[in-house]
Design a protein around this motif. Structure first.
Motif, PDB file in Angstrom:
ATOM      1  N   SER A 131      -0.156  -7.147  15.227  1.00  0.00           N
ATOM      2  CA  SER A 131      -0.852  -6.079  14.522  1.00  0.00           C
ATOM      3  C   SER A 131       0.046  -5.533  13.410  1.00  0.00           C
TER       4      SER A 131
ATOM      5  N   TYR B 203       0.858  -1.187   0.000  1.00  0.00           N
ATOM      6  CA  TYR B 203       0.000   0.000   0.000  1.00  0.00           C
ATOM      7  C   TYR B 203       0.890   1.232   0.000  1.00  0.00           C
ATOM      8  N   GLN B 204       0.347   2.299  -0.501  1.00  0.00           N
ATOM      9  CA  GLN B 204       1.043   3.573  -0.441  1.00  0.00           C
ATOM     10  C   GLN B 204       0.606   4.264   0.839  1.00  0.00           C
ATOM     11  N   SER B 205       1.553   4.602   1.688  1.00  0.00           N
ATOM     12  CA  SER B 205       1.208   5.303   2.916  1.00  0.00           C
ATOM     13  C   SER B 205       1.990   6.604   2.936  1.00  0.00           C
TER      14      SER B 205
ATOM     15  N   LYS C  33      -2.609  -9.665   8.321  1.00  0.00           N
ATOM     16  CA  LYS C  33      -3.725 -10.601   8.465  1.00  0.00           C
ATOM     17  C   LYS C  33      -4.965 -10.133   7.701  1.00  0.00           C
ATOM     18  N   THR C  34      -5.357  -8.894   7.957  1.00  0.00           N
ATOM     19  CA  THR C  34      -6.568  -8.375   7.308  1.00  0.00           C
ATOM     20  C   THR C  34      -6.380  -8.263   5.801  1.00  0.00           C
ATOM     21  N   THR C  35      -5.180  -7.884   5.381  1.00  0.00           N
ATOM     22  CA  THR C  35      -4.900  -7.798   3.939  1.00  0.00           C
ATOM     23  C   THR C  35      -5.131  -9.152   3.280  1.00  0.00           C
TER      24      THR C  35
ATOM     25  N   GLY D  97       0.782  -7.143  10.725  1.00  0.00           N
ATOM     26  CA  GLY D  97       1.491  -8.247  10.074  1.00  0.00           C
ATOM     27  C   GLY D  97       0.981  -8.598   8.686  1.00  0.00           C
TER      28      GLY D  97
ATOM     29  N   VAL E 108       4.187   0.616   1.746  1.00  0.00           N
ATOM     30  CA  VAL E 108       4.219  -0.287   2.902  1.00  0.00           C
ATOM     31  C   VAL E 108       3.912  -1.691   2.396  1.00  0.00           C
ATOM     32  N   THR E 109       4.813  -2.621   2.670  1.00  0.00           N
ATOM     33  CA  THR E 109       4.578  -3.997   2.241  1.00  0.00           C
ATOM     34  C   THR E 109       3.611  -4.661   3.202  1.00  0.00           C
ATOM     35  N   ALA E 110       2.490  -5.137   2.694  1.00  0.00           N
ATOM     36  CA  ALA E 110       1.501  -5.799   3.544  1.00  0.00           C
ATOM     37  C   ALA E 110       1.615  -7.319   3.437  1.00  0.00           C
TER      38      ALA E 110
HETATM   39  P1  ADP Z   1      -3.131  -6.807  10.484  1.00  0.00           P
HETATM   40  O1  ADP Z   1      -4.533  -7.111  10.101  1.00  0.00           O
HETATM   41  O2  ADP Z   1      -2.265  -8.021  10.686  1.00  0.00           O
HETATM   42  O3  ADP Z   1      -3.036  -5.877  11.661  1.00  0.00           O
HETATM   43  P2  ADP Z   1      -3.057  -5.353   7.966  1.00  0.00           P
HETATM   44  O4  ADP Z   1      -3.233  -6.375   6.911  1.00  0.00           O
HETATM   45  O5  ADP Z   1      -4.221  -4.525   8.321  1.00  0.00           O
HETATM   46  O6  ADP Z   1      -2.424  -6.037   9.268  1.00  0.00           O
HETATM   47  O7  ADP Z   1      -1.888  -4.369   7.531  1.00  0.00           O
HETATM   48  C1  ADP Z   1      -0.623  -4.793   7.032  1.00  0.00           C
HETATM   49  C2  ADP Z   1       0.222  -3.571   6.721  1.00  0.00           C
HETATM   50  O8  ADP Z   1      -0.330  -2.866   5.613  1.00  0.00           O
HETATM   51  C3  ADP Z   1       0.314  -2.582   7.854  1.00  0.00           C
HETATM   52  O9  ADP Z   1       1.599  -1.996   7.838  1.00  0.00           O
HETATM   53  C4  ADP Z   1      -0.744  -1.557   7.508  1.00  0.00           C
HETATM   54  O10 ADP Z   1      -0.427  -0.297   8.031  1.00  0.00           O
HETATM   55  C5  ADP Z   1      -0.698  -1.553   5.992  1.00  0.00           C
HETATM   56  N1  ADP Z   1      -2.007  -1.253   5.380  1.00  0.00           N
HETATM   57  C6  ADP Z   1      -3.100  -2.040   5.387  1.00  0.00           C
HETATM   58  N2  ADP Z   1      -4.110  -1.478   4.712  1.00  0.00           N
HETATM   59  C7  ADP Z   1      -3.641  -0.283   4.263  1.00  0.00           C
HETATM   60  C8  ADP Z   1      -4.201   0.779   3.481  1.00  0.00           C
HETATM   61  N3  ADP Z   1      -5.461   0.715   3.022  1.00  0.00           N
HETATM   62  N4  ADP Z   1      -3.414   1.849   3.229  1.00  0.00           N
HETATM   63  C9  ADP Z   1      -2.141   1.922   3.662  1.00  0.00           C
HETATM   64  N5  ADP Z   1      -1.560   0.947   4.397  1.00  0.00           N
HETATM   65  C10 ADP Z   1      -2.286  -0.136   4.700  1.00  0.00           C
END
Ligand code: ADP
Ligand code: MG
Length: 227
Positions: free
Chosen positions: A44, A15-17, A48-50, A46, A22-24
């Motif tokens: 948190s 993702y672009q932050s 997971k949600t991605t 890591g 940021v590597t998800a």
């Molecule tokens: P978890 O669910 O394990 O806490 P996520 O999958 O939500 O982790 O996030 C993995 C990484 O990707 C984190 O560094 C998070 O900040 C980044 N990230 C996730 N979604 C976005 C987004 N929509 N924009 C920017 N960064 C994101």
């Protein structure tokens, strides 16, 4: 050979932050069979949600392939993707995500109404609310329920289309241990009763132990330590 129900082949997502990428997820490989009860543990951030979002077709990988039932998600038409999100996959969230202005019954009915745009099957909803032990609360509103009860409603809602995959993003993260246990029992039961493949994300090691496949994810890398 049995076709895996879910496959990730060398999947990358970033993702672009601000100005920084940021590597998800990086180089994620995964192969699951129908009926697997999978836990994914990790800190948190890591990834997971991605991983769940990519699985549900809510987001697309930068690189690599995701296959469901042997079919590439990237080859699905818009219509097929809609059906995937609406019918094939059920999702349970940490914060329940129930509609506060709808009753328990209406919350469970909502996915059916969205899919058919007509009056849903009342008997099916009764059966599901019985299944999660909440038929007697059918006319209550979410605010009148405990957290554990709200999560049971969310499970009934997730199962309403008889999905073959059930995703749960920290479903017990907001519950005490007794209510959390009830939710875990129910998800295990559902995976057995309906041969649903369950993928449950958690940061609790005890919860992670329940999986017949147990993965860890950190810094976007997925591993299966016990294998
Ligand atoms: P978890 O669910 O394990 O806490 P996520 O999958 O939500 O982790 O996030 C993995 C990484 O990707 C984190 O560094 C998070 O900040 C980044 N990230 C996730 N979604 C976005 C987004 N929509 N924009 C920017 N960064 C994101
Ligand atoms: Mg998350």
């Amino acid at each position: 050979m049995i076709t895996p129900i879910i496959q990730f082949i060398d999947v990358f997502k970033s993702y672009q932050s601000g100005s920084q990428p940021v590597t998800a997820l990086q180089a994620v490989n995964l192969s699951l069979n129908a009926g697997d009860f999978v836990t994914i543990m990790g800190p948190s951030g890591g990834g997971k949600t991605t991983l769940l979002n990519l699985l549900a077709g809510l987001d697309v990988p930068d690189r690599g392939q995701i296959l469901l039932n042997g079919k590439k998600v990237s080859d699905l038409s818009d219509h097929e993707l809609t059906l995937l999100r609406r019918k094939d996959i059920g999702i349970v969230f940490q914060f329940f995500n129930l509609m506060p202005t709808l009753t328990v019954m209406e919350n469970v009915e909502l996915p059916l109404l969205l899919a058919h745009a007509s009056k849903a099957d009342d008997q099916r909803i009764k059966t599901l609310l019985d299944y999660v032990g909440l038929w007697h609360r059918a006319d209550s509103f979410p605010a009148e329920l405990s957290g554990g009860e709200m999560q049971r409603v969310a499970i009934a809602r997730a199962l309403v289309h008889q999905p073959y995959i059930l995703l749960a993003d920290e479903p017990t993260g907001n519950l005490d241990s007794e209510n959390g246990q009830k939710i875990l029992d129910l998800m295990k039961q559902a995976s057995t009763d309906f041969n649903t493949t369950v993928i449950m994300v958690t940061h609790n090691p005890q919860v992670a132990e329940l999986g017949n496949r147990k993965f860890e994810i950190r810094d976007g890398r997925l591993t299966e330590p016990t294998q």
